[in-house]
Design an enzyme around this catalytic site. Structure first.
Site, PDB file in Angstrom:
ATOM      1  N   ASN A   1      48.348  35.554  89.673  1.00 52.48           N
ATOM      2  CA  ASN A   1      49.663  35.637  89.020  1.00 52.48           C
ATOM      3  C   ASN A   1      50.732  35.707  90.112  1.00 52.48           C
ATOM      4  O   ASN A   1      50.964  36.762  90.690  1.00 52.48           O
ATOM      5  CB  ASN A   1      49.703  36.892  88.126  1.00 52.48           C
ATOM      6  CG  ASN A   1      51.041  37.076  87.443  1.00 52.48           C
ATOM      7  OD1 ASN A   1      51.890  36.179  87.465  1.00 52.48           O
ATOM      8  ND2 ASN A   1      51.243  38.228  86.839  1.00 52.48           N
TER       9      ASN A   1
ATOM     10  N   LYS B   1      53.798  35.471  89.801  1.00 54.56           N
ATOM     11  CA  LYS B   1      55.078  36.054  89.309  1.00 54.56           C
ATOM     12  C   LYS B   1      56.243  35.162  89.736  1.00 54.56           C
ATOM     13  O   LYS B   1      56.094  33.944  89.737  1.00 54.56           O
ATOM     14  CB  LYS B   1      55.204  37.504  89.779  1.00 54.56           C
ATOM     15  CG  LYS B   1      53.940  38.319  89.451  1.00 54.56           C
ATOM     16  CD  LYS B   1      54.070  39.791  89.612  1.00 54.56           C
ATOM     17  CE  LYS B   1      52.742  40.451  89.259  1.00 54.56           C
ATOM     18  NZ  LYS B   1      52.786  41.902  89.294  1.00 54.56           N
TER      19      LYS B   1
ATOM     20  N   HIS C   1      52.224  40.317  79.584  1.00 52.84           N
ATOM     21  CA  HIS C   1      52.170  41.072  80.842  1.00 52.84           C
ATOM     22  C   HIS C   1      53.116  42.276  80.752  1.00 52.84           C
ATOM     23  O   HIS C   1      54.188  42.187  80.160  1.00 52.84           O
ATOM     24  CB  HIS C   1      52.576  40.175  82.021  1.00 52.84           C
ATOM     25  CG  HIS C   1      52.277  40.801  83.342  1.00 52.84           C
ATOM     26  ND1 HIS C   1      53.094  41.759  83.902  1.00 52.84           N
ATOM     27  CD2 HIS C   1      51.244  40.643  84.199  1.00 52.84           C
ATOM     28  CE1 HIS C   1      52.559  42.146  85.055  1.00 52.84           C
ATOM     29  NE2 HIS C   1      51.432  41.488  85.251  1.00 52.84           N
TER      30      HIS C   1
ATOM     31  N   GLU D   1      55.104  43.546  82.745  1.00 50.94           N
ATOM     32  CA  GLU D   1      56.469  43.353  83.273  1.00 50.94           C
ATOM     33  C   GLU D   1      57.368  42.722  82.215  1.00 50.94           C
ATOM     34  O   GLU D   1      58.564  42.978  82.185  1.00 50.94           O
ATOM     35  CB  GLU D   1      56.407  42.514  84.555  1.00 50.94           C
ATOM     36  CG  GLU D   1      55.887  43.349  85.718  1.00 50.94           C
ATOM     37  CD  GLU D   1      55.210  42.559  86.820  1.00 50.94           C
ATOM     38  OE1 GLU D   1      55.317  41.326  86.850  1.00 50.94           O
ATOM     39  OE2 GLU D   1      54.553  43.207  87.664  1.00 50.94           O
TER      40      GLU D   1
ATOM     41  N   GLU E   1      45.101  46.154  82.447  1.00 51.65           N
ATOM     42  CA  GLU E   1      45.923  46.420  83.620  1.00 51.65           C
ATOM     43  C   GLU E   1      46.708  47.711  83.412  1.00 51.65           C
ATOM     44  O   GLU E   1      47.784  47.699  82.797  1.00 51.65           O
ATOM     45  CB  GLU E   1      46.944  45.294  83.818  1.00 51.65           C
ATOM     46  CG  GLU E   1      46.349  43.931  83.985  1.00 51.65           C
ATOM     47  CD  GLU E   1      47.334  43.027  84.715  1.00 51.65           C
ATOM     48  OE1 GLU E   1      47.055  42.685  85.872  1.00 51.65           O
ATOM     49  OE2 GLU E   1      48.388  42.705  84.142  1.00 51.65           O
TER      50      GLU E   1
ATOM     51  N   GLY F   1      50.915  46.746  91.377  1.00 43.66           N
ATOM     52  CA  GLY F   1      51.837  46.685  92.512  1.00 43.66           C
ATOM     53  C   GLY F   1      52.015  48.000  93.245  1.00 43.66           C
ATOM     54  O   GLY F   1      52.960  48.152  94.025  1.00 43.66           O
TER      55      GLY F   1
ATOM     56  N   SER G   1      46.585  46.123  91.583  1.00 40.49           N
ATOM     57  CA  SER G   1      46.332  46.409  93.003  1.00 40.49           C
ATOM     58  C   SER G   1      44.954  45.963  93.477  1.00 40.49           C
ATOM     59  O   SER G   1      44.317  46.640  94.289  1.00 40.49           O
ATOM     60  CB  SER G   1      46.561  47.899  93.305  1.00 40.49           C
ATOM     61  OG  SER G   1      47.918  48.227  93.109  1.00 40.49           O
TER      62      SER G   1
HETATM   63  P1  PGA Z   1      49.170  43.444  91.542  1.00 36.37           P
HETATM   64  O1  PGA Z   1      49.679  42.810  90.166  1.00 36.37           O
HETATM   65  O2  PGA Z   1      47.873  42.779  91.880  1.00 36.37           O
HETATM   66  O3  PGA Z   1      50.244  43.118  92.522  1.00 36.37           O
HETATM   67  O4  PGA Z   1      49.017  44.906  91.298  1.00 36.37           O
HETATM   68  C1  PGA Z   1      48.803  42.650  89.100  1.00 36.37           C
HETATM   69  C2  PGA Z   1      49.549  42.138  87.918  1.00 36.37           C
HETATM   70  O5  PGA Z   1      50.734  42.359  87.757  1.00 36.37           O
HETATM   71  O6  PGA Z   1      48.983  41.464  87.076  1.00 36.37           O
END
Ligand code: PGA
Length: 244
Positions: free
Chosen positions: A9, A11, A87, A89, A162, A168, A208
């Protein structure tokens, strides 16, 4: 051991098409689904030979007056096979609700795209012991329009667990908790609809994941793969995750 699926992803990265193409070239491995932002989908799709193409979102209507939105059909036309839906976010920054997510999942499967439904709790919810309650609601409502899976083109579903506090932050959940969540998610899926038993469902961990810790999750048979954000922007790192 390469039967696992890894979702990259990206983003809202990188900033330019040149960088996106470069990153795609360097990350092009079997078992990876690359999800660039919308403007880069077409060129990344032309660049990759081994990886598959995914999108980060879609809109539920097939066409019409929806400024700024992108339909399942438009994505399909570009060669997209997978789509991330719900997601955290988007849930947190854009107010995306479980009801909106349900409509998105429906439009994805009707168009033959494989939905990657993201679920997971906040730190406060985890601390309050509400993880299962939250995930149960996200699955129940998110998949509520899928009563008739037999009528849809895609018989595949991916659920990415998640935990929001792990995204993150550099602090992943434990593989043991993820295994417990994978079992819980599987048990919930059979409650969603009777047809669900015909649907092939893969359950992934996200939050992460790095080249360092991926093996802890991916070596477990209950975990079908990983959704990777930050580390997917580093080709060496993502290759380490996919090719173990
Ligand atoms: P990350 O993001 O690997 O940077 O923690 C995962 C995600 O947002 O799906």
């Amino acid at each position: 051991m390469n039967n696992k699926i890894i979702i990259a992803n990206w983003k809202m990265n990188p900033a330019t098409l040149e960088e996106a193409i470069q990153l795609a070239k360097e990350s092009d491995v079997e078992g990876l689904v690359i999800c660039p932002s919308f403007p880069f989908l077409e060129e990344v799709g032309k660049t990759i030979k081994k990886a598959k193409l995914g999108a980060q979102d879609l809109f539920w209507a097939p066409r019409g007056a929806y400024t700024g939105e992108v339909s399942a059909k438009e994505l399909k036309n570009l060669g997209v096979e997978y789509v991330i839906i719900g997601h955290s976010e988007r849930r947190q920054n854009l107010g995306e609700t479980d009801e909106m997510i349900a409509k998105k999942i429906k439009s994805a499967v009707e168009e033959g795209l494989i939905p990657i439904l993201c679920v997971g709790e906040t730190r406060e919810e985890r601390d309050a012991g509400k993880t299962q309650e939250v995930v149960e609601r996200e699955l129940k409502i998110g998949l509520s329009l899928m009563g008739q899976w037999s009528n849809v083109k895609s018989q595949k579903l991916i659920v990415a667990y998640e935990p929001i506090w792990a995204i993150g932050t550099g602090t992943p959940d434990t593989p043991e908790n993820m295994i417990a969540m994978a079992k819980f998610i599987r048990s919930q899926l059979s409650n969603v609809s009777r047809q669900m038993s015909d649907v092939k469902c893969q359950i992934l961990y996200g939050g992460s994941v790095t080249g360092q810790n991926a093996e802890q999750f991916l070596s477990r048979e209950e975990i079908d793969g990983a959704l990777v954000g930050g580390a997917s922007l580093k080709p060496e790192e993502i290759k380490n995750i996919v090719i173990r």
